[in-house]
Design a protein around this motif. Structure first.
Motif, PDB file in Angstrom:
ATOM      1  N   ALA A 161       0.831  -1.203   0.000  1.00  0.00           N
ATOM      2  CA  ALA A 161       0.000   0.000   0.000  1.00  0.00           C
ATOM      3  C   ALA A 161       0.866   1.255   0.000  1.00  0.00           C
ATOM      4  CB  ALA A 161      -0.909  -0.011   1.228  1.00  0.00           C
ATOM      5  N   THR A 162       0.243   2.363  -0.316  1.00  0.00           N
ATOM      6  CA  THR A 162       0.945   3.644  -0.366  1.00  0.00           C
ATOM      7  C   THR A 162       0.975   4.293   1.009  1.00  0.00           C
ATOM      8  OG1 THR A 162      -1.035   4.955  -0.795  1.00  0.00           O
ATOM      9  CG2 THR A 162       0.101   4.024  -2.708  1.00  0.00           C
ATOM     10  N   GLU A 163       2.002   5.085   1.227  1.00  0.00           N
ATOM     11  CA  GLU A 163       2.063   5.910   2.435  1.00  0.00           C
ATOM     12  C   GLU A 163       1.609   7.333   2.123  1.00  0.00           C
ATOM     13  OE1 GLU A 163       5.387   5.500   5.155  1.00  0.00           O
ATOM     14  OE2 GLU A 163       6.083   3.819   3.958  1.00  0.00           O
ATOM     15  N   GLU A 164       1.576   7.653   0.844  1.00  0.00           N
ATOM     16  CA  GLU A 164       1.173   8.980   0.381  1.00  0.00           C
ATOM     17  C   GLU A 164       0.050   8.841  -0.645  1.00  0.00           C
ATOM     18  OE1 GLU A 164       2.265  12.067   1.246  1.00  0.00           O
ATOM     19  OE2 GLU A 164       3.562  11.148   2.727  1.00  0.00           O
ATOM     20  N   PRO A 165      -0.862   9.795  -0.677  1.00  0.00           N
ATOM     21  CA  PRO A 165      -1.852   9.798  -1.754  1.00  0.00           C
ATOM     22  C   PRO A 165      -1.218  10.397  -3.006  1.00  0.00           C
ATOM     23  CG  PRO A 165      -2.224  11.667  -0.315  1.00  0.00           C
ATOM     24  CD  PRO A 165      -1.092  10.873   0.289  1.00  0.00           C
ATOM     25  N   ASP A 179       2.934  10.560  -8.392  1.00  0.00           N
ATOM     26  CA  ASP A 179       3.412  11.887  -8.780  1.00  0.00           C
ATOM     27  C   ASP A 179       3.902  12.640  -7.542  1.00  0.00           C
ATOM     28  OD1 ASP A 179       3.893  14.358  -9.858  1.00  0.00           O
ATOM     29  OD2 ASP A 179       1.840  14.713 -10.533  1.00  0.00           O
ATOM     30  N   PRO A 180       5.197  12.966  -7.481  1.00  0.00           N
ATOM     31  CA  PRO A 180       5.724  13.700  -6.331  1.00  0.00           C
ATOM     32  C   PRO A 180       5.677  15.225  -6.518  1.00  0.00           C
ATOM     33  CG  PRO A 180       7.532  13.007  -7.713  1.00  0.00           C
ATOM     34  CD  PRO A 180       6.262  12.490  -8.357  1.00  0.00           C
ATOM     35  N   GLY A 181       5.083  15.685  -7.607  1.00  0.00           N
ATOM     36  CA  GLY A 181       5.122  17.097  -7.974  1.00  0.00           C
ATOM     37  C   GLY A 181       4.682  18.068  -6.896  1.00  0.00           C
ATOM     38  N   ARG A 182       3.562  17.818  -6.273  1.00  0.00           N
ATOM     39  CA  ARG A 182       3.068  18.737  -5.237  1.00  0.00           C
ATOM     40  C   ARG A 182       4.013  18.781  -4.046  1.00  0.00           C
ATOM     41  NH1 ARG A 182      -3.474  18.356  -5.026  1.00  0.00           N
ATOM     42  NH2 ARG A 182      -3.768  18.270  -7.266  1.00  0.00           N
ATOM     43  N   LEU A 183       4.512  17.621  -3.663  1.00  0.00           N
ATOM     44  CA  LEU A 183       5.442  17.575  -2.534  1.00  0.00           C
ATOM     45  C   LEU A 183       6.754  18.272  -2.879  1.00  0.00           C
ATOM     46  CD1 LEU A 183       4.815  13.914  -1.341  1.00  0.00           C
ATOM     47  CD2 LEU A 183       4.092  16.014  -0.188  1.00  0.00           C
ATOM     48  N   GLU A 184       7.232  18.107  -4.109  1.00  0.00           N
ATOM     49  CA  GLU A 184       8.462  18.776  -4.531  1.00  0.00           C
ATOM     50  C   GLU A 184       8.284  20.291  -4.519  1.00  0.00           C
ATOM     51  OE1 GLU A 184      10.251  15.201  -7.336  1.00  0.00           O
ATOM     52  OE2 GLU A 184       9.015  16.772  -8.265  1.00  0.00           O
ATOM     53  N   THR A 185       7.124  20.759  -4.940  1.00  0.00           N
ATOM     54  CA  THR A 185       6.834  22.194  -4.900  1.00  0.00           C
ATOM     55  C   THR A 185       6.790  22.690  -3.456  1.00  0.00           C
ATOM     56  OG1 THR A 185       5.610  22.069  -6.976  1.00  0.00           O
ATOM     57  CG2 THR A 185       5.157  23.974  -5.564  1.00  0.00           C
ATOM     58  N   GLU A 186       6.166  21.917  -2.591  1.00  0.00           N
ATOM     59  CA  GLU A 186       6.103  22.280  -1.172  1.00  0.00           C
ATOM     60  C   GLU A 186       7.504  22.308  -0.556  1.00  0.00           C
ATOM     61  OE1 GLU A 186       3.780  20.864   2.889  1.00  0.00           O
ATOM     62  OE2 GLU A 186       3.165  20.014   0.973  1.00  0.00           O
ATOM     63  N   LEU A 187       8.359  21.370  -0.967  1.00  0.00           N
ATOM     64  CA  LEU A 187       9.739  21.348  -0.479  1.00  0.00           C
ATOM     65  C   LEU A 187      10.480  22.611  -0.921  1.00  0.00           C
ATOM     66  CD1 LEU A 187      12.172  20.027   0.890  1.00  0.00           C
ATOM     67  CD2 LEU A 187      12.555  18.743  -1.236  1.00  0.00           C
ATOM     68  N   LYS A 188      10.323  23.005  -2.169  1.00  0.00           N
ATOM     69  CA  LYS A 188      10.977  24.225  -2.663  1.00  0.00           C
ATOM     70  C   LYS A 188      10.517  25.448  -1.871  1.00  0.00           C
ATOM     71  CE  LYS A 188      11.762  22.611  -7.361  1.00  0.00           C
ATOM     72  NZ  LYS A 188      11.337  22.670  -8.752  1.00  0.00           N
ATOM     73  N   ARG A 196      11.195  15.457   2.217  1.00  0.00           N
ATOM     74  CA  ARG A 196      12.065  14.557   1.450  1.00  0.00           C
ATOM     75  C   ARG A 196      11.650  13.097   1.671  1.00  0.00           C
ATOM     76  NH1 ARG A 196      15.859  18.462   3.065  1.00  0.00           N
ATOM     77  NH2 ARG A 196      16.545  19.682   1.297  1.00  0.00           N
ATOM     78  N   LYS A 197      11.298  12.753   2.897  1.00  0.00           N
ATOM     79  CA  LYS A 197      10.831  11.396   3.204  1.00  0.00           C
ATOM     80  C   LYS A 197       9.530  11.113   2.462  1.00  0.00           C
ATOM     81  CE  LYS A 197       9.966   7.625   5.847  1.00  0.00           C
ATOM     82  NZ  LYS A 197       9.219   6.774   4.968  1.00  0.00           N
ATOM     83  N   ARG A 198       8.618  12.063   2.476  1.00  0.00           N
ATOM     84  CA  ARG A 198       7.336  11.883   1.794  1.00  0.00           C
ATOM     85  C   ARG A 198       7.530  11.742   0.287  1.00  0.00           C
ATOM     86  NH1 ARG A 198       3.011  16.121   3.389  1.00  0.00           N
ATOM     87  NH2 ARG A 198       1.752  14.641   2.210  1.00  0.00           N
ATOM     88  N   ILE A 199       8.469  12.502  -0.279  1.00  0.00           N
ATOM     89  CA  ILE A 199       8.761  12.378  -1.712  1.00  0.00           C
ATOM     90  C   ILE A 199       9.304  10.984  -2.005  1.00  0.00           C
ATOM     91  CG2 ILE A 199      10.314  13.171  -3.555  1.00  0.00           C
ATOM     92  CD1 ILE A 199       9.926  16.045  -2.294  1.00  0.00           C
ATOM     93  N   ALA A 200      10.205  10.520  -1.163  1.00  0.00           N
ATOM     94  CA  ALA A 200      10.744   9.161  -1.344  1.00  0.00           C
ATOM     95  C   ALA A 200       9.633   8.119  -1.257  1.00  0.00           C
ATOM     96  CB  ALA A 200      11.826   8.876  -0.301  1.00  0.00           C
ATOM     97  N   ASP A 201       8.642   8.372  -0.416  1.00  0.00           N
ATOM     98  CA  ASP A 201       7.533   7.424  -0.239  1.00  0.00           C
ATOM     99  C   ASP A 201       6.599   7.362  -1.452  1.00  0.00           C
ATOM    100  OD1 ASP A 201       8.431   6.670   2.248  1.00  0.00           O
ATOM    101  OD2 ASP A 201       7.030   7.943   3.362  1.00  0.00           O
ATOM    102  N   THR A 202       6.769   8.263  -2.418  1.00  0.00           N
ATOM    103  CA  THR A 202       5.931   8.182  -3.623  1.00  0.00           C
ATOM    104  C   THR A 202       6.408   7.063  -4.548  1.00  0.00           C
ATOM    105  OG1 THR A 202       7.194   9.853  -4.867  1.00  0.00           O
ATOM    106  CG2 THR A 202       5.302  10.633  -3.536  1.00  0.00           C
TER     107      THR A 202
END
Length: 161
Positions: free
Chosen positions: A15-19, A43-52, A128-134
């Motif tokens: 299962a996923t840890e992230e939606p 898609d990690p796009g939203r999380l990557e934007t939030e990280l930036k 970064r952890k959440r992005i990796a979880d995608t």
């Protein structure tokens, strides 16, 4: 002849840890996989934007720390001037007290600014952890028995892929 039943040593409903939107599900039913193989990429796009954004906020917070450090130094210098005047009999008690309070206030602002930077760093680490979880990977060697999602589908947090 021996009769019996075969059962998997390990079985997992991955299962996923992230939606997120399933960008890629590169496995097929019946396919053998090794531990660590990519099963799905969300898609990690939203999380990557939030990280930036968080990284930019941290840079602003770090600049605020530098500003607050300068303020503390300036307030300490002012306090020393008031102390020198007081020792020479030319200073006023209220001005000395006010200068002492200004140093304490500036030091508290500096500490708050440092905590903000620490908070931003922790937030960056979490993102970064959440992005990796995608990237959903095989937890062990095995065979894909079934797929619960397809490319292009929205996958909820905790949903099987």
């Amino acid at each position: 002849m021996v009769t019996g039943e075969l059962r998997a040593v390990q079985r997992s409903r991955v299962a996923t840890e992230e939606p997120g939107l399933a960008l890629q599900i590169p496995v097929q039913e019946g396919q053998a996989v090794k531990k660590g193989d990519l099963l799905a990429q969300l898609d990690p796009g939203r999380l990557e934007t939030e990280l930036k954004q968080t990284e930019a906020d941290r840079l602003v917070a770090a600049a605020n720390v530098t500003e607050r450090e300068a303020e503390v130094e300036w307030r300490k210098h002012e306090l020393e001037n008031h102390r020198a005047l007081a020792q020479g009999g030319a200073g006023k008690a209220k001005e000395l007290y006010d200068a002492e309070m200004e140093v304490r206030t500036a030091a508290a602002r500096l500490e708050s600014a440092k905590r903000t930077v620490d908070t931003m760093l922790a937030r960056e680490e979490l993102l970064r952890k959440r992005i990796a979880d995608t990237a959903i990977v095989a937890p062990f060697d095995g065979v894909i028995v079934s797929k619960a999602a397809e490319e292009g589908e929205w996958v909820a947090e905790g949903a099987a892929v």
